[in-house]
Design an enzyme around this catalytic site. Structure first.
Site, PDB file in Angstrom:
ATOM      1  N   GLU A   1       0.956  -1.201  -0.171  1.00  0.00           N
ATOM      2  CA  GLU A   1      -0.091   0.110  -0.047  1.00  0.00           C
ATOM      3  C   GLU A   1       0.834   1.211  -0.115  1.00  0.00           C
ATOM      4  O   GLU A   1       0.721   2.380  -0.728  1.00  0.00           O
ATOM      5  CB  GLU A   1      -0.868   0.046   1.057  1.00  0.00           C
ATOM      6  CG  GLU A   1      -1.246   1.140   1.801  1.00  0.00           C
ATOM      7  CD  GLU A   1      -1.685   0.960   3.313  1.00  0.00           C
ATOM      8  OE1 GLU A   1      -1.122   0.171   4.071  1.00  0.00           O
ATOM      9  OE2 GLU A   1      -2.807   1.575   3.668  1.00  0.00           O
TER      10      GLU A   1
ATOM     11  N   ASP B   1      -9.063 -10.381   9.827  1.00  0.00           N
ATOM     12  CA  ASP B   1      -9.297 -11.588  10.583  1.00  0.00           C
ATOM     13  C   ASP B   1     -10.295 -11.156  11.726  1.00  0.00           C
ATOM     14  O   ASP B   1     -10.720 -10.164  12.064  1.00  0.00           O
ATOM     15  CB  ASP B   1      -8.163 -12.013  11.270  1.00  0.00           C
ATOM     16  CG  ASP B   1      -7.417 -10.707  12.065  1.00  0.00           C
ATOM     17  OD1 ASP B   1      -6.705 -10.137  11.673  1.00  0.00           O
ATOM     18  OD2 ASP B   1      -7.707 -10.859  13.227  1.00  0.00           O
TER      19      ASP B   1
HETATM   20  N1  ADE Z   1      -4.288  -6.381  13.254  1.00  0.00           N
HETATM   21  C1  ADE Z   1      -4.912  -7.189  12.303  1.00  0.00           C
HETATM   22  N2  ADE Z   1      -5.403  -8.177  13.082  1.00  0.00           N
HETATM   23  C2  ADE Z   1      -5.187  -7.889  14.177  1.00  0.00           C
HETATM   24  C3  ADE Z   1      -5.453  -8.536  15.677  1.00  0.00           C
HETATM   25  N3  ADE Z   1      -6.386  -9.875  15.484  1.00  0.00           N
HETATM   26  N4  ADE Z   1      -4.965  -8.195  16.944  1.00  0.00           N
HETATM   27  C4  ADE Z   1      -4.181  -7.024  16.667  1.00  0.00           C
HETATM   28  N5  ADE Z   1      -3.920  -6.463  15.733  1.00  0.00           N
HETATM   29  C5  ADE Z   1      -4.322  -6.856  14.458  1.00  0.00           C
END
Ligand code: ADE
Length: 232
Positions: free
Chosen positions: A13, A200
């Site tokens: 990016e 996630d």
């Molecule tokens: N950035 C992306 N996913 C994350 C997560 N599960 N915990 C902390 N920072 C993140």
């Protein structure tokens, strides 16, 4: 004229944005590279800050001191803390808190920075609205949510920690830099925007989903930031 600081977490990016710069200059301070120039005619300075709150805050402060930025835009990924919000969706922070700040022994609420006059660090509504519009235009297939984000020096990848953060702060998502940037912006009196693409669900599957999604997220956020430059 405004000078916009852009801090991206993802190589792809940041590379995309840097390669679109005109009148480009590369400068180095304290082991950090800054790329100054114009993006769609707007004065910008772009950097990658590294992971975590300290890296985030010190990069914002350097941009304020060395480049006189008036606004800071942070892009990156985050884990979803809300059932409605799925991988690929985008969250625009209306405010940011630290989930790992704790001085309860002194009577402070969890998350409160002792002796600070606010609990949640604000973002600039003007920038949030512009980002929402830009996203709907250039990424029409992606859902955008607005609300609180929580930050801490911890990658959240288990249900128990996820639920604790949810119960205390009710944020839309969790990541590792946003609140530190909003904090630095607040102290310096500049505008802040945090754009996070969900990579996630901050649970037991988090480590698996994260790398798969990162590339797509980088493309979406670079596109959005470019579009925003037309309207600033
Ligand atoms: N950035 C992306 N996913 C994350 C997560 N599960 N915990 C902390 N920072 C993140």
């Amino acid at each position: 004229m405004r000078t916009i600081g852009i801090i991206g977490a993802m190589e792809l990016e940041v590379e995309t944005l840097i390669s679109s710069l005109t009148e480009k200059e590369e400068l180095s301070f304290s082991k950090r590279k800054f790329y100054k120039g114009k993006l769609n005619g707007k004065n910008v300075v772009i950097a990658r800050c590294g992971v975590g709150k300290v890296n985030a805050a010190l990069t914002v402060q350097m941009m304020v001191d060395k480049f006189n930025i008036t606004d800071i835009i942070n892009t990156g990924v985050a884990g979803s803390l809300n059932e409605k919000i799925d991988i690929g969706d985008i969250v625009l922070a209306t405010g940011a808190v630290y989930h790992d700040m704790e001085a309860v022994a002194f009577g402070y609420e969890r998350g409160q920075v002792p002796q600070m006059d606010i609990f949640e660090f604000p973002t600039a509504k003007e920038l949030v609205d512009l980002a929402e519009k830009a996203c709907l235009k250039v990424n029409p297939d992606i859902k955008v949510y607005k609300g609180r984000i929580a930050s801490g020096d911890q990658f959240i990848a288990d249900k128990e920690t996820k639920n604790t953060i949810k119960n205390y702060f009710s944020p839309l998502c969790v990541e590792m830099e946003g609140a530190a940037m909003a904090h630095a912006a607040y102290v310096n009196g500049i505008n802040c925007l945090i754009i996070r693409a969900i990579s996630d669900k901050a649970d037991d599957s988090a480590e698996m989903d994260y790398p798969t999604f990162e590339k797509e997220a980088a493309i979406h956020s670079a596109r959005m930031v470019m579009e925003m430059m037309n309207n600033l």
